[in-house]
Design a protein around this motif. Structure first.
Motif, PDB file in Angstrom:
ATOM      1  N   ARG A   1     -40.181  -3.997 -19.872  1.00 51.27           N
ATOM      2  CA  ARG A   1     -39.031  -4.117 -20.765  1.00 51.27           C
ATOM      3  C   ARG A   1     -38.138  -2.885 -20.610  1.00 51.27           C
ATOM      4  NH1 ARG A   1     -39.660  -1.862 -25.102  1.00 51.27           N
ATOM      5  NH2 ARG A   1     -41.894  -2.178 -25.003  1.00 51.27           N
TER       6      ARG A   1
ATOM      7  N   ALA B   1     -44.188  -5.412 -21.575  1.00 52.78           N
ATOM      8  CA  ALA B   1     -43.613  -6.449 -20.712  1.00 52.78           C
ATOM      9  C   ALA B   1     -42.173  -6.770 -21.070  1.00 52.78           C
ATOM     10  CB  ALA B   1     -44.462  -7.714 -20.816  1.00 52.78           C
ATOM     11  N   SER B   2     -41.484  -7.364 -20.135  1.00 53.03           N
ATOM     12  CA  SER B   2     -40.101  -7.798 -20.357  1.00 53.03           C
ATOM     13  C   SER B   2     -39.989  -8.684 -21.593  1.00 53.03           C
ATOM     14  CB  SER B   2     -39.634  -8.592 -19.133  1.00 53.03           C
ATOM     15  OG  SER B   2     -38.511  -9.363 -19.459  1.00 53.03           O
ATOM     16  N   THR B   3     -38.857  -8.570 -22.240  1.00 47.76           N
ATOM     17  CA  THR B   3     -38.583  -9.402 -23.414  1.00 47.76           C
ATOM     18  C   THR B   3     -38.664 -10.895 -23.075  1.00 47.76           C
ATOM     19  OG1 THR B   3     -37.140  -7.667 -24.217  1.00 47.76           O
ATOM     20  CG2 THR B   3     -36.827  -9.836 -25.198  1.00 47.76           C
TER      21      THR B   3
ATOM     22  N   ILE C   1     -40.851 -12.368 -21.276  1.00 44.54           N
ATOM     23  CA  ILE C   1     -42.193 -12.750 -20.825  1.00 44.54           C
ATOM     24  C   ILE C   1     -42.558 -14.173 -21.259  1.00 44.54           C
ATOM     25  CG2 ILE C   1     -43.242 -11.541 -22.828  1.00 44.54           C
ATOM     26  CD1 ILE C   1     -45.229 -11.547 -19.750  1.00 44.54           C
TER      27      ILE C   1
ATOM     28  N   GLY D   1     -35.392 -13.618 -25.350  1.00 48.01           N
ATOM     29  CA  GLY D   1     -36.762 -13.723 -25.863  1.00 48.01           C
ATOM     30  C   GLY D   1     -36.921 -14.995 -26.688  1.00 48.01           C
TER      31      GLY D   1
ATOM     32  N   ALA E   1     -37.756 -11.235 -30.617  1.00 46.02           N
ATOM     33  CA  ALA E   1     -37.546 -11.143 -29.165  1.00 46.02           C
ATOM     34  C   ALA E   1     -38.401 -10.044 -28.533  1.00 46.02           C
ATOM     35  CB  ALA E   1     -36.078 -10.888 -28.861  1.00 46.02           C
TER      36      ALA E   1
ATOM     37  N   PRO F   1     -41.488  -8.062 -27.367  1.00 45.27           N
ATOM     38  CA  PRO F   1     -42.926  -8.322 -27.215  1.00 45.27           C
ATOM     39  C   PRO F   1     -43.796  -7.385 -28.060  1.00 45.27           C
ATOM     40  CG  PRO F   1     -41.847  -8.202 -25.073  1.00 45.27           C
ATOM     41  CD  PRO F   1     -40.842  -7.741 -26.084  1.00 45.27           C
TER      42      PRO F   1
END
Lengths: 196, 597
Positions: free
Chosen positions: A38, A65-67, A69, A126, B231, B233
């Motif tokens: 992220r 992790a990336s938003t 994911i 997300g 949004a 994680p």
């Protein structure tokens, strides 16, 4: 794997398909996924920027992790893809604000992509909504545009998903340029792809 | 005067005289200091002599909600308590979630000041603005759970109780104030201040509506903030699924997860006690505070009981810090600390220090690493001040000093360090050293930029730029602690949203830079107080182990904290002189000329 991510991430940034910190890449292997961190800079990826976590199951790495994911995971679960590229190509985003689908007017784009669906969602980042919509579309199309947000492309390797992303932006630049010329198009031979 | 967000009222309770009175709080005061930590700091600075005995009647306890407390903004169910700390001698604020803060606000008060000392045990009851002191003779000696249960059975379910257990009564220097049974105002020994004043509990219940100036703007901020929380994680997956122990494996892999009284920077069995391990073994549900979308509390099943599980810091302090790798034991120890009213971090680190001193043959404590029975016994002894517990109850600094080996005490300004080895996170080291309340991770929370990538990831080993970043973090966090919002929310939502929400709630126009300035004023005033209390720049340091002993193995191999250059830069960037004293120019710039050290 780091080299692949670095190469594609750098190219995505240098070709203007992403801004400094936007976009994300992932690959699937078995029940694991490797995804960019992220907030990482795709043009300058380092080892710490590749985050490995479960495909179905979370673990502590999830907080890095990336938003996106959730969307990546949903795509892997709902398609045969082994790689996903998410980018913010500017001409494609501009067109997505006007169209419900993008039909290439150039031969290369038409040959490779035929048609690119454009979908809208209330939450685009997300987003649980996209987790539901995108896998179905990406099992039929190589790349899908999310209105006002960006593209999600699938492939068997990152380079392939990058190719669709790059091609999409090329398609959209050509459409935008053509429209800006205000002339009558001599041929509309790819319009048949509306029914693709 | 029409007020929104705030009620503009304080309740002052003098335990020596029994006089209870309402006071107006000037709007400008609230605008400048917001609430929570800010208002508490200002009150303590004004009313509590910096050189007083923290356990004497001159000390005061300031309970304060904030302008967002009781609103619909996510993570706004918090309140703070400020006082001079008996553990550190510094000005101190501690905050907690649950429902207590919201209920204080719904009584129509932004602040509660408790002063003096009672001659016999009492508890304070505030119901819809009407307050009375009640006899607590029957409650004295009860643990936190019994106290909570008894008060609720008498006054009904619609009350929230903030109370002390035996540790507070016995003036253990790191006794906590516990609210809603399991929520802790843990750090700094504020429970001992309550114990010294012989006030067993403060009970609140109210129905007053907290008015918001611009509800439609607030709704938008709530909607947008919830969107970002969903949004991210961290706040939508990591914390809800694993709770704060989600950090265990992560920090162990980075080599910044201390063990055995900071002798190690990794723990061999971290996987056995991680968030993932909890989810797979003893997990029994989750809980959260008022208006919290994250719900980070783990409920765990231990034997026939379901209890709140240990948070990351508690899990570490009562686990790897003492060499313990048994989740059941750690959960029991955590529950015992809650029951007796002890700060889990200081408890674990003090016991860990005692274990090292024993193993080195420097102090007879009867405690050894990885001794679960000894750990549980020591916790009980600390709370009751029995046997060796009497020495441990003074905290690791005083305990280590007593043996002449103060270097083994892992503390800053007397406050035991939390679960991060700063040798692998340079900014964290600077944050610990400069924290006004001592060895505290929350003041700067450099965990964000150095490990989680919030707001952006920086090189954790680098010292360059860390002074400026630490200052920014300390300032904004001081403001967030005054609003008062849970620290986890700003892992997903930026200060721009906080400023807009604050403006919507109060009707006063705030911009993000205003929050930074308010935070800097709070930070500076705390510093001035500490200087008056005799805590000069020589206290802005770290235990020798972290400065001189390189990490022996793992991903942070060979690192120590390079404090000196960072500290010099820190003073300069803060506008302080080389001795760490705020310059008159800085005080003028912050409109703090009337305050001095």
């Amino acid at each position: 794997m780091l080299k692949d991510f670095q190469k594609i991430g750098r190219d995505l940034f240098l070709s203007g398909l992403n801004s400094s910190h936007s976009g994300n890449l992932s690959v699937r292997y078995g029940d694991r996924i490797v995804i960019t961190r992220r907030g990482s800079m795709l043009g300058h990826l380092e080892e710490r920027d590749l985050i490995e976590t479960g495909l179905a199951k979370n673990d502590s790495k999830i907080i890095l992790a990336s938003t996106e994911i959730g969307v990546h995971r949903a795509i892997y679960k709902g398609t045969s893809a082994l790689a996903v590229v998410h980018a913010h190509p500017v001409h494609a985003i501009a067109l997505s604000l006007l169209e419900d689908q993008i039909i290439p007017v150039d031969s290369e784009g038409a040959y490779l992509l035929h048609k690119i669906p454009v979908i809208g969602a209330e939450h685009t980042i997300g987003s649980k909504e996209l987790e539901n919509i995108l896998p179905g579309l990406l099992s039929e199309y190589k790349i899908v545009m999310v209105r006002g947000h960006g593209s999600f492309a699938v492939g068997q390797m990152i380079e392939e998903a990058y190719q669709w992303t790059s091609c999409l932006e090329q398609v959209c630049r050509i459409i935008c340029l053509t429209r800006s010329l205000h002339g009558e198009m001599k041929e509309k031979r790819f319009e048949k792809f509306t029914s693709w | 005067m029409d007020l929104y967000g705030w009620f503009g009222k304080a309740l002052r309770v003098n335990l020596s005289t029994g006089v209870i009175k309402e006071e107006e709080i000037e709007k400008t005061l609230m605008m400048d200091w917001l609430g929570g930590r800010g208002l508490g700091t200002r009150m303590i600075y004004r009313e509590v002599p910096a050189v007083c005995n923290p356990l004497g009647s001159e000390n005061k306890l300031v309970f304060a909600a904030g302008p967002l407390t009781g609103s619909n903004f996510p993570g706004s169910g918090r309140f703070s308590v400020s006082a001079k700390s008996p553990l550190t001698g510094t000005i101190f604020d501690s905050n907690a979630g649950g429902t207590w803060g919201v209920r204080l606000k719904r009584c129509g008060f932004d602040m509660l000041i408790i002063e003096g000392a009672a001659s016999t045990p009492v508890f304070l009851s505030i119901k819809d603005g009407a307050a009375s002191l009640e006899d607590a003779g029957e409650l004295w000696g009860n643990d936190v759970f019994e106290t909570n249960h008894k008060i609720i059975s008498i006054l009904g379910k619609d009350v929230s109780v903030a109370c002390i257990g035996p540790a507070g009564e016995n003036q253990v220097k790191f006794a906590a104030i516990m609210n809603d049974a399991h929520r802790a105002l843990g750090r700094g020994g504020l429970g001992a201040v309550m114990g010294a004043k012989k006030i067993k509990a403060v009970v609140v219940s109210g129905n007053k509506k907290v008015r918001v100036a611009h509800p439609e703007k607030m709704d938008l901020m709530v909607y947008e903030s919830d969107k970002w929380i969903q949004a991210s994680p961290i706040t939508s997956k990591g914390l809800p699924e694993f709770g704060t122990p989600v950090l265990v494996n992560l920090f162990n892999e980075l080599g910044v997860f201390p063990s055995y009284n900071f002798q190690g920077s990794q723990f061999a069995n971290a996987g056995k006690i991680s968030g993932e391990a909890i989810a797979e073994t003893i997990y029994a549900g989750r809980k959260g505070c008022y208006r919290c979308p994250v719900q980070c509390t783990r409920m765990v099943k231990i034997g026939a009981s379901t209890i709140p599980g240990p948070e990351y810091e508690s899990l570490w302090a009562l686990g790897p810090e003492c060499g313990i790798d048994d989740l059941t034991v750690i959960a029991e120890a955590n529950n015992l600390c809650n029951q007796l009213g002890l700060d889990t971090i200081s408890t674990g680190v003090t016991i860990g220090c005692a274990m090292e001193l024993e193993e080195r043959g420097l102090l007879k404590t009867g405690l050894k690493f990885n001794d679960a029975v000894g750990l549980l016994r020591a916790i009980k002894q600390i709370a009751s001040r029995e046997g060796v517990g009497d020495l441990l109850a003074e905290g690791s600094r005083r305990m280590a000093d007593s043996s002449g080996f103060s270097q083994y005490s892992m503390q800053v300004k007397g406050l035991e360090l939390p679960a991060y080895d700063p040798r692998g996170m340079q900014g964290m080291g600077l944050g610990f050293a400069t924290s006004n309340r001592g060895g505290c991770h929350l003041s700067a929370y450099m965990v964000g930029p150095e490990a989680l990538g919030v707001p952006k990831m920086v090189d954790r080993f680098s010292t360059g730029g860390k002074a400026g970043l630490t200052i920014t973090q300390q300032n904004i966090n001081a403001a967030v602690d005054s609003l008062i919002i849970c620290r986890f929310i700003n892992l997903a939502v930026s200060e721009e949203y906080f400023a807009r929400a604050l403006s919507a709630a109060t009707g006063v126009d705030y911009r993000p830079q205003d929050l930074h300035r308010i935070g800097e004023r709070i930070w500076t005033l705390e510093r001035l107080y500490n200087l008056q209390a005799g805590l000069d720049s020589s206290f802005d340091t770290l235990p020798p182990r972290l400065l001189e002993e390189p990490i022996a193995e793992g991903p942070s191999l060979g690192k120590t904290v390079e404090l000196k250059p960072m500290l010099a830069e820190y003073y300069r960037f803060r506008g302080w002189d080389a001795a760490g004293i705020p310059t008159s120019k800085k005080l003028q710039e912050l409109e703090l000329e009337e305050y001095s050290c």
